[in-house]
Scaffold this active site. Structure first.
Site, mmCIF file in Angstrom:
data_model
loop_
_atom_site.group_PDB
_atom_site.id
_atom_site.type_symbol
_atom_site.label_atom_id
_atom_site.label_comp_id
_atom_site.label_asym_id
_atom_site.label_seq_id
_atom_site.Cartn_x
_atom_site.Cartn_y
_atom_site.Cartn_z
ATOM 1 N N GLU A 142 8.721 2.928 13.978
ATOM 2 C CA GLU A 142 9.477 3.293 12.784
ATOM 3 C C GLU A 142 9.590 4.818 12.739
ATOM 4 O O GLU A 142 8.931 5.537 13.493
ATOM 5 C CB GLU A 142 8.768 2.779 11.536
ATOM 6 N N ASN B 284 0.801 -1.237 0.000
ATOM 7 C CA ASN B 284 0.000 0.000 0.000
ATOM 8 C C ASN B 284 0.829 1.281 0.000
ATOM 9 O O ASN B 284 0.360 2.306 -0.467
ATOM 10 C CB ASN B 284 -1.024 -0.010 1.142
ATOM 11 N N CYS C 292 -3.053 1.295 6.582
ATOM 12 C CA CYS C 292 -3.091 0.696 7.919
ATOM 13 C C CYS C 292 -3.749 1.680 8.887
ATOM 14 O O CYS C 292 -4.337 1.286 9.874
ATOM 15 C CB CYS C 292 -1.694 0.330 8.380
ATOM 16 N N GLU D 53 5.039 -4.195 12.172
ATOM 17 C CA GLU D 53 4.020 -3.150 12.029
ATOM 18 C C GLU D 53 2.849 -3.770 11.287
ATOM 19 O O GLU D 53 2.988 -4.139 10.122
ATOM 20 C CB GLU D 53 4.577 -1.961 11.228
HETATM 21 P P1 NAD Z 1 0.729 -9.282 3.981
HETATM 22 O O1 NAD Z 1 0.906 -9.604 5.413
HETATM 23 O O2 NAD Z 1 -0.081 -10.202 3.160
HETATM 24 O O3 NAD Z 1 2.147 -9.180 3.253
HETATM 25 C C1 NAD Z 1 3.158 -8.286 3.685
HETATM 26 C C2 NAD Z 1 4.490 -8.772 3.156
HETATM 27 O O4 NAD Z 1 4.826 -10.010 3.803
HETATM 28 C C3 NAD Z 1 4.497 -9.064 1.653
HETATM 29 O O5 NAD Z 1 5.751 -8.680 1.095
HETATM 30 C C4 NAD Z 1 4.345 -10.575 1.611
HETATM 31 O O6 NAD Z 1 4.849 -11.162 0.431
HETATM 32 C C5 NAD Z 1 5.154 -10.985 2.829
HETATM 33 N N1 NAD Z 1 4.833 -12.311 3.381
HETATM 34 C C6 NAD Z 1 3.690 -13.026 3.233
HETATM 35 N N2 NAD Z 1 3.793 -14.209 3.898
HETATM 36 C C7 NAD Z 1 5.018 -14.230 4.483
HETATM 37 C C8 NAD Z 1 5.698 -15.157 5.316
HETATM 38 N N3 NAD Z 1 5.133 -16.308 5.688
HETATM 39 N N4 NAD Z 1 6.939 -14.843 5.751
HETATM 40 C C9 NAD Z 1 7.505 -13.660 5.406
HETATM 41 N N5 NAD Z 1 6.915 -12.746 4.620
HETATM 42 C C10 NAD Z 1 5.676 -13.017 4.158
HETATM 43 O O7 NAD Z 1 0.148 -7.783 3.924
HETATM 44 P P2 NAD Z 1 -0.321 -6.947 2.661
HETATM 45 O O8 NAD Z 1 -1.597 -7.509 2.155
HETATM 46 O O9 NAD Z 1 0.818 -6.780 1.708
HETATM 47 O O10 NAD Z 1 -0.575 -5.512 3.331
HETATM 48 C C11 NAD Z 1 -1.740 -5.184 3.994
HETATM 49 C C12 NAD Z 1 -1.558 -5.279 5.499
HETATM 50 O O11 NAD Z 1 -0.444 -4.490 5.889
HETATM 51 C C13 NAD Z 1 -2.740 -4.720 6.281
HETATM 52 O O12 NAD Z 1 -3.038 -5.569 7.347
HETATM 53 C C14 NAD Z 1 -2.215 -3.381 6.792
HETATM 54 O O13 NAD Z 1 -2.845 -2.911 7.951
HETATM 55 C C15 NAD Z 1 -0.797 -3.696 7.017
HETATM 56 N N6 NAD Z 1 0.001 -2.482 7.044
HETATM 57 C C16 NAD Z 1 0.472 -2.057 8.254
HETATM 58 C C17 NAD Z 1 1.212 -0.882 8.336
HETATM 59 C C18 NAD Z 1 1.751 -0.412 9.662
HETATM 60 O O14 NAD Z 1 2.706 0.352 9.662
HETATM 61 N N7 NAD Z 1 1.193 -0.809 10.790
HETATM 62 C C19 NAD Z 1 1.474 -0.140 7.183
HETATM 63 C C20 NAD Z 1 0.952 -0.594 5.968
HETATM 64 C C21 NAD Z 1 0.233 -1.778 5.915
#
Ligand code: NAD
Length: 500
Positions: free
Chosen positions: A470, A158, A290, A256
């Site tokens: 962060e 995102n 997020c 995060e």
């Molecule tokens: P996701 O958890 O599906 O994926 C995030 C990253 O992790 C991707 O690069 C993915 O390929 C990788 N990943 C997936 N499975 C993994 C594993 N088993 N081991 C290691 N890496 C793995 O999240 P998304 O759909 O890309 O993003 C949306 C989510 O991110 C939402 O829940 C949102 O709230 C959160 N988000 C949080 C913040 C914050 O700062 N708190 C900021 C932006 C997004």
């Protein structure tokens, strides 16, 4: 007329200072979520061997990078920041193509990376430690920051340039080396960031980029013994797995994760301002932040007025391809996210929430080639409904009526997440009460739940985060370790706690 299409651009991994194909020999295609007919690029579908090579390169490079004077590291970051400024428009346009959010927002995303790069470049001349006294004579004491080693940086789709920059810039200025893995939906913006760092003069092996799936590439980055630090931003579900993967070797992990953020609108609020804030907070980035304002606790005395205005404004939002300057809300990132939104809207209806607007996939014309959904508002919600407790990550806002600030705060804190919250009120006492009592890592007064700046700590409590932050100087605390140093210049053995 020449009807031959140009071949799609193939993007490679960056390992040990070289742009290389994955040893797997496989690639994946990345399409524009606003227009599936447009192939953004072809990327490497990497495997564990690619990751192992990238980590080895980072480990080797660490030996020399860690002792480069931080101001010199900072000079490279200053150069990178200036290059990002020059490339801002091009990178923003490419980001809109791969991620879907509107140009204003992708410009903001690149700007955030610029801000973070300049900020951390400046830290090269600070990275302050402390000196203190000693209980013994002729003894000098201080503590200083030390780099830690190889960092694995895994990011979501995102904020595809901003979030990687939050991780790589503090990691580098502290003297660490990194392996980065962007989400498969948005590898291009991270590629652009890494290419900029390369051209700015980051030595070989210091920054490495490996694209591919979370299950294969991500897992390998979490479990390699040579990795000392893991920084992950993504869903709480995956964050839990990352945390478990880091535990056996006690890797430092910064997680995060998800949010279910709330705007509290009190009866004395400037309602027009609150409506504009709710619109931007709820539907900016198509609700895929997020920090998105996915809940509103709305005082009963202004319920009707606010809802009327908010629904009218949401209905008027122009949804479409983010490259069109008149468009105010882009598509969802992919089909799976669209289906999640559709499911939650059904859940909301079944739970008895009142659908006030939206609630449908947009179809017809260009909409048929993208993942478009209408801005959706539920009214008369109960805080216990799933649409009020679970992260939807789409353009869906749930309004919960409330009768007092105490009730609003209770509703706000009544979820497992703790990222961001806000209050609209003209009463300073209430603003401070909410500031004190909200359990979130970020809090706003008379603004929506989004809008973080890079020199303030960013992160959440409860199941949003694991206690780290962060951005700001707080990021330095994650990417460095404190070393306590005692210098005895008395020329004799002095025993602390004994020779008193
Ligand atoms: P996701 O958890 O599906 O994926 C995030 C990253 O992790 C991707 O690069 C993915 O390929 C990788 N990943 C997936 N499975 C993994 C594993 N088993 N081991 C290691 N890496 C793995 O999240 P998304 O759909 O890309 O993003 C949306 C989510 O991110 C939402 O829940 C949102 O709230 C959160 N988000 C949080 C913040 C914050 O700062 N708190 C900021 C932006 C997004």
């Amino acid at each position: 007329m020449n009807t031959k299409m140009a071949p799609p651009r193939v993007f490679k991994n960056y390992i040990n200072g070289e742009w290389v194909s994955s040893v797997s020999g496989h690639t994946f295609d990345n399409f524009n979520p606003a227009n599936r007919r447009e192939l953004v690029g072809v990327f490497q579908k990497s495997n564990q061997q690619d990751v192992a090579e990238a980590i080895q390169a980072a480990k080797d490079a660490y030996k020399s990078w860690r002792i480069i004077p931080p101001p010199k590291r900072g000079e490279i970051l200053y150069r990178a920041a200036r290059m990002l400024v020059e490339r801002k428009e091009a990178y923003a346009e490419q980001m809109t193509r791969e991620m879907g959010k509107i140009l204003d927002e992708t410009r903001g995303d690149v700007q955030e990376a610029i801000d973070m790069t300049y900020y951390m470049a400046g830290e090269g001349r600070r990275l302050f430690g402390q000196t203190t006294t000693s209980e013994l004579p002729n003894k000098f004491c201080m503590w200083m920051r030390s780099p830690i080693g190889v960092c694995s940086l895994v990011t979501p789709w995102n904020f595809p340039m901003a979030i990687p920059s939050w991780k790589v810039m503090p990691a580098l200025i502290c003297g660490n080396t990194v392996v980065m893995k962007p989400a498969t939906d948005t590898p291009l913006s991270t590629y652009n960031l890494v290419q900029t760092l390369e051209e700015a003069g980051v030595p070989r092996g210091v920054v490495n980029l490996v694209t591919g799936s979370g299950s294969e590439v991500g897992t390998a980055m979490m479990t390699n013994d040579d990795v000392r630090v893991v920084s992950f931003t993504g869903s709480t579900e995956v964050g839990r797995k990352v945390s478990a993967a880091c535990a056996p070797t006690f890797k430092h992990s910064c997680l995060e994760m998800g949010g279910k953020n709330i705007i509290m609108v009190m009866e004395d609020a400037n309602l027009d301002l609150a409506v504009e804030g709710a619109l931007w907070g709820g539907f900016g980035t198509t609700g895929q932040r997020c920090t998105a304002s996915s809940r509103i606790a709305l005082h009963k005395e202004v319920y009707k007025d606010f809802v009327e205005k908010f629904v009218a404004r949401a209905r008027s939002l122009k949804v479409g391809n983010g490259l069109d300057p008149s468009v105010q809300m882009g598509p969802l990132i992919n089909e799976s996210q669209l289906k999640t939104v559709e499911q939650y809207v059904e859940i909301g209806k079944n739970e008895g929430a009142k659908l006030l607007c939206g609630g449908e996939r947009l179809e017809g014309g260009d909409y048929d080639y993208g993942w478009f959904y209408s801005p959706t508002i539920f009214g008369d919600c109960d805080p216990q409904m799933r649409i009020c407790r679970e992260e939807i990550f789409g353009p869906v806002v749930s309004i919960i009526p409330c009768g007092s600030i105490e009730e609003a705060i209770e509703i706000g804190n009544g979820v497992v997440y703790g990222l961001s919250s806000s209050i609209y009120t003209r009463n300073v006492n209430r603003a401070f009460q909410a500031m004190r009592d909200m359990e979130t890592g970020i809090f706003y007064v008379n603004a929506p739940t989004i809008g973080a700046e890079t020199h303030l700590p960013f992160g959440g409590t409860k199941q949003t985060g694991n206690g780290h932050r962060e951005a700001s100087t707080a990021a330095l605390d994650f990417y460095s370790e404190w070393k306590a140093v005692y210098v005895d210049y008395s020329d004799k053995l002095q025993r602390a706690q004994i020779d008193t």
